[in-house]
Design an enzyme around this catalytic site. Structure first.
Site, PDB file in Angstrom:
ATOM      1  CG  ASP A   1      -0.774  -0.140   2.583  1.00  0.00           C
ATOM      2  OD1 ASP A   1      -0.723   0.522   3.842  1.00  0.00           O
ATOM      3  OD2 ASP A   1       0.795  -0.608   2.711  1.00  0.00           O
TER       4      ASP A   1
ATOM      5  CG  ASP B   1       5.922  -1.728   4.634  1.00  0.00           C
ATOM      6  OD1 ASP B   1       5.569  -0.409   3.896  1.00  0.00           O
ATOM      7  OD2 ASP B   1       5.126  -1.935   5.295  1.00  0.00           O
TER       8      ASP B   1
ATOM      9  CG  ASP C   1       4.379  -0.146   1.749  1.00  0.00           C
ATOM     10  OD1 ASP C   1       3.709   1.090   2.432  1.00  0.00           O
ATOM     11  OD2 ASP C   1       3.291  -0.978   1.606  1.00  0.00           O
TER      12      ASP C   1
ATOM     13  CG  PHE D   1      -2.000   1.238   9.253  1.00  0.00           C
ATOM     14  CD1 PHE D   1      -1.896   0.829   8.180  1.00  0.00           C
ATOM     15  CD2 PHE D   1      -4.009   1.731  10.057  1.00  0.00           C
ATOM     16  CE1 PHE D   1      -2.978   1.717   7.171  1.00  0.00           C
ATOM     17  CE2 PHE D   1      -3.754   2.583   8.865  1.00  0.00           C
ATOM     18  CZ  PHE D   1      -3.790   2.243   7.854  1.00  0.00           C
ATOM     19  CG  ASN D   2       0.501  -2.454   7.507  1.00  0.00           C
ATOM     20  OD1 ASN D   2      -0.056  -2.231   6.839  1.00  0.00           O
ATOM     21  ND2 ASN D   2       1.416  -3.349   6.851  1.00  0.00           N
TER      22      ASN D   2
HETATM   23  O1  RIB Z   1       2.779   0.147  10.417  1.00  0.00           O
HETATM   24  C1  RIB Z   1       3.290   0.271   9.918  1.00  0.00           C
HETATM   25  C2  RIB Z   1       2.822  -0.361   8.609  1.00  0.00           C
HETATM   26  O2  RIB Z   1       1.667   0.967   7.755  1.00  0.00           O
HETATM   27  C3  RIB Z   1       3.661  -0.300   7.140  1.00  0.00           C
HETATM   28  O3  RIB Z   1       3.272  -1.284   6.655  1.00  0.00           O
HETATM   29  C4  RIB Z   1       3.129   1.180   6.840  1.00  0.00           C
HETATM   30  O4  RIB Z   1       3.190   1.085   5.474  1.00  0.00           O
HETATM   31  C5  RIB Z   1       1.585   1.440   6.738  1.00  0.00           C
HETATM   32  O5  RIB Z   1       0.849   0.393   5.970  1.00  0.00           O
HETATM   33 CA    CA Z   2       2.822  -0.627   3.979  1.00  0.00          CA
END
Ligand code: RIB
Ligand code: CA
Length: 307
Positions: free
Chosen positions: A4, A235, A9, A160-161
């Site tokens: 993303d 990432d 990334d 987050f992911n």
């Molecule tokens: O929490 C960090 C992640 O969330 C990383 O992959 C960043 O790119 C966001 O996607």
């Molecule tokens: Ca990411």
């Protein structure tokens, strides 16, 4: 590479595609995460242009998580999802006509050998591929993902992911496929300090300068939002591992994903002490050799001086 982009990334992709990485990128797929999937896809295509990776298919994926409504992290990555560097308005090519989930399935089913999946965003596409075609499980060598941890960054306990699509993460972690997880415990050791950025600025090719611009923006937003002195290049740990696995330490542990808790939705329960009877399902990265990580980073960026 399921991603993303997203500053980190983009950097992971740049490391993976560098000369001497020993890696061959079969496909790049995008997923709703940092920003809307349309923007993530444009960003992926623009990064490919920047590094001359125009022979690898880019396919757009899920527009939202499996169940929840979409959430984005625009305050970290900016409105475009890749704010900071000056990038062309439009990339040189379009994404392929195939949905990311179908491209992942086709690549796995028709590959001559097992392939490694490298998701660095929410796990929606990976989960959808496993649901759509369970036959792909035996064709996956390993899933090397950025996500989770023993603490959170989107809630106090959720990274987050995973938080964006905890149901997808739960399905992937319970799939039985070998999982190597780079959570916040280790990615917060990959800090792009001022010294790191100054060292990388000495390389002086267009790709290294692009990466420094990404790091400058990312570090500033991390300082503004989280009060960090430097941005953690989350990432990039996945690509660094695939290039030089020895720079990380791991523990083989049980990791479960919370999908119901009012305060704990998206939490990864990492059983580091083995206090549950859960069957270990994840190699959890605990330690990074920072010196070797930044040497790898420098070597990878210098490899673009000769393109
Ligand atoms: O929490 C960090 C992640 O969330 C990383 O992959 C960043 O790119 C966001 O996607
Ligand atoms: Ca990411």
């Amino acid at each position: 590479m399921d991603c993303d982009p997203g500053h980190d990334d983009a950097i992971s992709l740049i490391l993976a595609a560098s000369k001497g990485s020993g890696l061959s990128i079969e496909a790049i797929t995008t997923v709703a995460g940092n920003v809307e999937v349309e923007k993530n896809t444009l960003n992926a295509l623009k990064v490919c242009d920047m590094i001359g990776l125009t022979n690898v298919p880019v396919a757009m994926g899920a527009t939202k998580p499996l169940l929840k409504k979409q959430a984005i992290a625009g305050e970290i990555h900016g409105d475009t999802g890749l704010d900071g560097p000056d990038l062309p308005e439009v990339p040189s090519r379009q994404a392929v006509d195939q949905h990311a989930v179908d491209l992942i399935i086709d690549k796995l089913l028709y590959a001559e050998e097992k392939l490694t999946l490298v998701p660095t965003g929410p796990l929606t596409n990976i989960a959808m591929a496993m649901i759509r075609e369970p036959g792909i499980l035996d064709s996956i060598e390993e899933i090397v993902l950025m996500g989770g941890g023993t603490f959170g960054n989107w809630t106090p306990v959720a990274e987050f992911n995973i938080w964006v699509d905890a149901e997808a993460a739960k399905l992937v972690l319970e799939s039985g496929v070998p999982i190597t997880m780079f959570g916040l415990d280790v990615t917060h050791q990959a800090l792009a300090t001022r010294e790191v950025m100054d060292n990388l600025s000495e390389i002086g090719n267009p790709v290294s300068e692009f990466v420094v611009e990404l790091l400058e923006f990312f570090s500033k937003t991390y300082k503004d939002v989280f009060g960090f002195e430097a941005g953690p290049i989350h990432d990039a740990c996945t690509a660094a591992y695939l290039i030089e696995p020895e720079i990380f330490d791991f523990k083989h542990v049980r990791v479960d994903v919370e999908t119901k808790g009012e305060f704990t939705y998206g939490m990864t329960s990492v059983d580091l002490l083995g206090v549950t009877n859960g069957k270990p399902n994840v190699r959890f990265a605990t330690q990074l050799n920072e010196g070797r990580f930044w040497k790898l980073f420098d070597r990878a960026l210098r490899s673009y001086s000769f393109t």
